[in-house]
Design an enzyme around this catalytic site. Structure first.
Site, PDB file in Angstrom:
ATOM      1  N   LEU A  39       0.874  -1.171   0.000  1.00  0.00           N
ATOM      2  CA  LEU A  39       0.000   0.000   0.000  1.00  0.00           C
ATOM      3  C   LEU A  39       0.909   1.218   0.000  1.00  0.00           C
ATOM      4  CD1 LEU A  39      -2.724  -0.828   2.706  1.00  0.00           C
ATOM      5  CD2 LEU A  39      -3.007  -0.860   0.224  1.00  0.00           C
ATOM      6  N   ASP A  40       0.461   2.304  -0.620  1.00  0.00           N
ATOM      7  CA  ASP A  40       1.211   3.561  -0.566  1.00  0.00           C
ATOM      8  C   ASP A  40       1.431   3.962   0.891  1.00  0.00           C
ATOM      9  OD1 ASP A  40       1.084   3.762  -3.330  1.00  0.00           O
ATOM     10  OD2 ASP A  40      -0.585   5.185  -3.323  1.00  0.00           O
ATOM     11  N   ARG A  41       2.503   4.680   1.151  1.00  0.00           N
ATOM     12  CA  ARG A  41       2.826   5.122   2.503  1.00  0.00           C
ATOM     13  C   ARG A  41       1.652   5.840   3.161  1.00  0.00           C
ATOM     14  NH1 ARG A  41       7.330   9.524   2.951  1.00  0.00           N
ATOM     15  NH2 ARG A  41       5.667  10.651   1.913  1.00  0.00           N
ATOM     16  N   THR A  43      -1.564   5.615   2.506  1.00  0.00           N
ATOM     17  CA  THR A  43      -2.804   4.840   2.565  1.00  0.00           C
ATOM     18  C   THR A  43      -2.767   3.932   3.788  1.00  0.00           C
ATOM     19  OG1 THR A  43      -2.928   4.842   0.151  1.00  0.00           O
ATOM     20  CG2 THR A  43      -4.263   3.208   1.294  1.00  0.00           C
TER      21      THR A  43
END
Length: 193
Positions: A39-41, A43
């Site tokens: 997951l993106d940082r 998110t």
């Protein structure tokens, strides 16, 4: 299943200051844990890790072959008029501005997102986003492209839409098959916003 907090990298970044990450924390408790997806940082939400190489291969193939089902919750700028929709816009990295992504109809990789409006009010909308593909920043760019950037997005939101304490994007549900036996598993983590 782990409920990743917003602001924590999934894997280590470049440099000692970016060594703290979710996989390192998970491996302190489960030393054999292996990465399956990211997951993106910014998110938050559901992530799964494998405990064996066999499980990692099996789960990785489910992601690669689009056999997982993912549901995200997002708060977006503006009151979305339609109750649901489908976005089909191919994405590619914006090289001079990486890690930003952009729509590119000639060279972009396919990216599709289904969405449903949960509610609107106060100049924003709560959305349920169901990505059919797993491109980097896909949900963020797709929502921007339909005129409703995700609130608090440090990359794609501007002006008052950006002025939130975090990215208002959360991986709420992940459904997949158990690597041993194929039983359907559904993991859920309630959105903190």
């Amino acid at each position: 299943m782990v409920d990743k907090p917003s602001g924590l990298l999934s894997v280590p970044g470049k440099g000692e200051h970016l060594a703290d990450c979710l996989i390192a924390r998970v491996q302190r408790v489960f030393p054999t844990a292996l990465l399956v997806h990211r997951l993106d940082r910014d998110t938050s939400g559901v992530m799964v890790f494998a405990l064996t190489p066999h499980a990692q291969r099996h789960l990785g193939l489910q992601f690669e072959n689009r056999q997982t089902k993912k549901i995200y919750i997002a708060r977006v700028w503006g009151e979305v008029a339609a109750p649901e929709g489908h976005i089909d816009l191919p994405l590619i990295v914006d090289w001079p501005n990486r890690p930003l992504q952009m729509v590119d109809h000639e060279n972009g990789r396919p990216a599709q997102t289904d969405w449903k409006r949960v509610r609107t009010g106060g100049g924003e909308s709560r959305m349920r986003l169901m990505p059919k593909t797993g491109r980097s920043h896909q949900l963020r760019v797709h929502m921007l492209e339909i005129g409703h950037p995700i609130l608090g997005d440090p990359f794609y939101a501007t002006g008052p839409a950006r002025d939130f304490p975090r990215l208002m994007l959360h991986s709420e549900t992940l459904q997949l098959r158990h690597p041993d036996g194929g039983r359907t598993l559904r993991f859920t983590a309630k959105a903190p916003f």
